[in-house]
Design a protein around this motif. Sequence first.
Motif, PDB file in Angstrom:
ATOM      1  N   PRO A  15      10.979  11.169  -8.608  1.00  0.00           N
ATOM      2  CA  PRO A  15      10.376   9.907  -9.072  1.00  0.00           C
ATOM      3  C   PRO A  15      10.813   8.705  -8.246  1.00  0.00           C
ATOM      4  N   LEU A  16      12.095   8.670  -7.839  1.00  0.00           N
ATOM      5  CA  LEU A  16      12.560   7.567  -7.001  1.00  0.00           C
ATOM      6  C   LEU A  16      11.884   7.592  -5.633  1.00  0.00           C
ATOM      7  N   ALA A  17      11.716   8.787  -5.085  1.00  0.00           N
ATOM      8  CA  ALA A  17      11.045   8.902  -3.788  1.00  0.00           C
ATOM      9  C   ALA A  17       9.593   8.437  -3.880  1.00  0.00           C
ATOM     10  N   ALA A  18       8.914   8.771  -4.986  1.00  0.00           N
ATOM     11  CA  ALA A  18       7.527   8.329  -5.171  1.00  0.00           C
ATOM     12  C   ALA A  18       7.454   6.811  -5.253  1.00  0.00           C
ATOM     13  N   CYS A  19       8.387   6.182  -5.968  1.00  0.00           N
ATOM     14  CA  CYS A  19       8.420   4.715  -6.047  1.00  0.00           C
ATOM     15  C   CYS A  19       8.658   4.103  -4.673  1.00  0.00           C
ATOM     16  N   ALA A  20       9.543   4.711  -3.883  1.00  0.00           N
ATOM     17  CA  ALA A  20       9.819   4.189  -2.548  1.00  0.00           C
ATOM     18  C   ALA A  20       8.587   4.266  -1.656  1.00  0.00           C
ATOM     19  N   VAL A  21       7.836   5.363  -1.754  1.00  0.00           N
ATOM     20  CA  VAL A  21       6.611   5.504  -0.964  1.00  0.00           C
ATOM     21  C   VAL A  21       5.605   4.420  -1.352  1.00  0.00           C
ATOM     22  N   ILE A  22       5.465   4.144  -2.635  1.00  0.00           N
ATOM     23  CA  ILE A  22       4.536   3.112  -3.092  1.00  0.00           C
ATOM     24  C   ILE A  22       4.951   1.739  -2.579  1.00  0.00           C
ATOM     25  N   VAL A  23       6.259   1.456  -2.615  1.00  0.00           N
ATOM     26  CA  VAL A  23       6.753   0.165  -2.130  1.00  0.00           C
ATOM     27  C   VAL A  23       6.434  -0.006  -0.645  1.00  0.00           C
ATOM     28  N   VAL A  24       6.705   1.007   0.159  1.00  0.00           N
ATOM     29  CA  VAL A  24       6.443   0.923   1.595  1.00  0.00           C
ATOM     30  C   VAL A  24       4.945   0.770   1.855  1.00  0.00           C
ATOM     31  N   ALA A  25       4.116   1.492   1.089  1.00  0.00           N
ATOM     32  CA  ALA A  25       2.663   1.385   1.266  1.00  0.00           C
ATOM     33  C   ALA A  25       2.168  -0.022   0.927  1.00  0.00           C
ATOM     34  N   LEU A  26       2.687  -0.607  -0.147  1.00  0.00           N
ATOM     35  CA  LEU A  26       2.282  -1.968  -0.512  1.00  0.00           C
ATOM     36  C   LEU A  26       2.720  -2.975   0.539  1.00  0.00           C
ATOM     37  N   ARG A  27       3.896  -2.741   1.121  1.00  0.00           N
ATOM     38  CA  ARG A  27       4.367  -3.661   2.151  1.00  0.00           C
ATOM     39  C   ARG A  27       3.458  -3.618   3.370  1.00  0.00           C
ATOM     40  N   ASN A  28       2.989  -2.436   3.750  1.00  0.00           N
ATOM     41  CA  ASN A  28       2.131  -2.310   4.924  1.00  0.00           C
ATOM     42  C   ASN A  28       0.729  -2.858   4.688  1.00  0.00           C
ATOM     43  N   LEU A  29       0.336  -3.050   3.406  1.00  0.00           N
ATOM     44  CA  LEU A  29      -0.975  -3.615   3.123  1.00  0.00           C
ATOM     45  C   LEU A  29      -1.023  -5.115   3.392  1.00  0.00           C
TER      46      LEU A  29
END
Length: 296
Positions: A15-29
Amino acid sequence: MAWLEYLLPLIFLFPLAACAVIVVALRNLHDARVSSPFDAHPLREPGQSLRDRLDRAFAGLFLNGALGPIITLVPLVYGMGRMLFASEQNWLEWSFYGALSTALVLVFCFRLIRDFQRIRRLKLGLACELAVGQELERMLRPEAHPYVVFHDVPGGDDTLDHVAVTPHGVFVIETRARTPAVTPSGEEDNRVTVEAERLRFPGWFERRPLGDTRRAVRWLGVWLEKEVGRTVPVQGVLALPGWRIEADSAAGDLLVVSGEALAERLASQRLGELDAATHDAVIGALHRHAARGLAA
C-alpha cells in the motif's frame, strides 16, 4: 524457512508503494509551461527562467512533503510485519527500525526547510524581475519612441534578464534580489555603496553581480558585432530593486540603479546614435536569437 520471516513482511509495504507511485505520477502531471497557438513556441514573460525554477522548486516541495511520510513509515511498517512473522523477538532489530525511521524524519525535515528557503529566495528574485520588467514596459510606445525590450535572452553561459534597444544604444539589464539588512534597533537598512569592483551592502560585500553584468555586456557586444557586421554601443545596467544606491565611487562602464524610473533613465542615456538600418538589424538579430533559444 528463516528467510520467509524477512520476505513475508514486504506484503505490508505494497500500500505504501502504491501511494508513492501515485505521488510521483501526480508530480509529473504538473507542467506550467504554455506554448503559442500561432507557432507552438514556448511563451516567455519577464522572469520566465525564475518562473521555471520556482515551478521546479514547488514540485520538489510537493514531492518531499508527500513522499516523506510514506518513506519514513516504511521501516516501522516492515518492523511490525517482522514482529508478526518472527519466531523470536529481537529488540535490537526493532530499535534499528525505530532509529532508521527517526533518521528519515530528520532528513525530510531538512529537505523541506531547504525547499522553503529556496522558494522564498526565488519568489523574491521573481518579484524584482517583474518590477524591473514592468518598468521597462513603459518604454514601449512604438508610435512615438522606437524602443524594443526583450526578456530572458539566451546568452553565452547564462540568460540575460532584459535587453533594451533604443535609438541611442543597447542596454543589458541584469536584476539581483537581496534582502535588506536589519539594524540592532530593528530598522531596515537598504543602502548599498557601489564601488569600482564590488557592491558594499550593510554587513557584506559582493563582486559577482558586477562581474556577471560586465560579462553579459561583453558577450552581447561581440555577438551583435558578428550578427550586424558593425560595432554596436552596449552598456550594462544592474538593477537592485528596493535598495538606495550610493554610486559616487562607481565605475563609469555600468549603471547601478534601484529600478525606479528606469525607463526614463534609459531613454535619456546617450551611448551613441544608431541609424535606422543598424537599429532594425539589431532588433531582427535579437528576435531570431530569441526564437532559436525558445525552439532549443
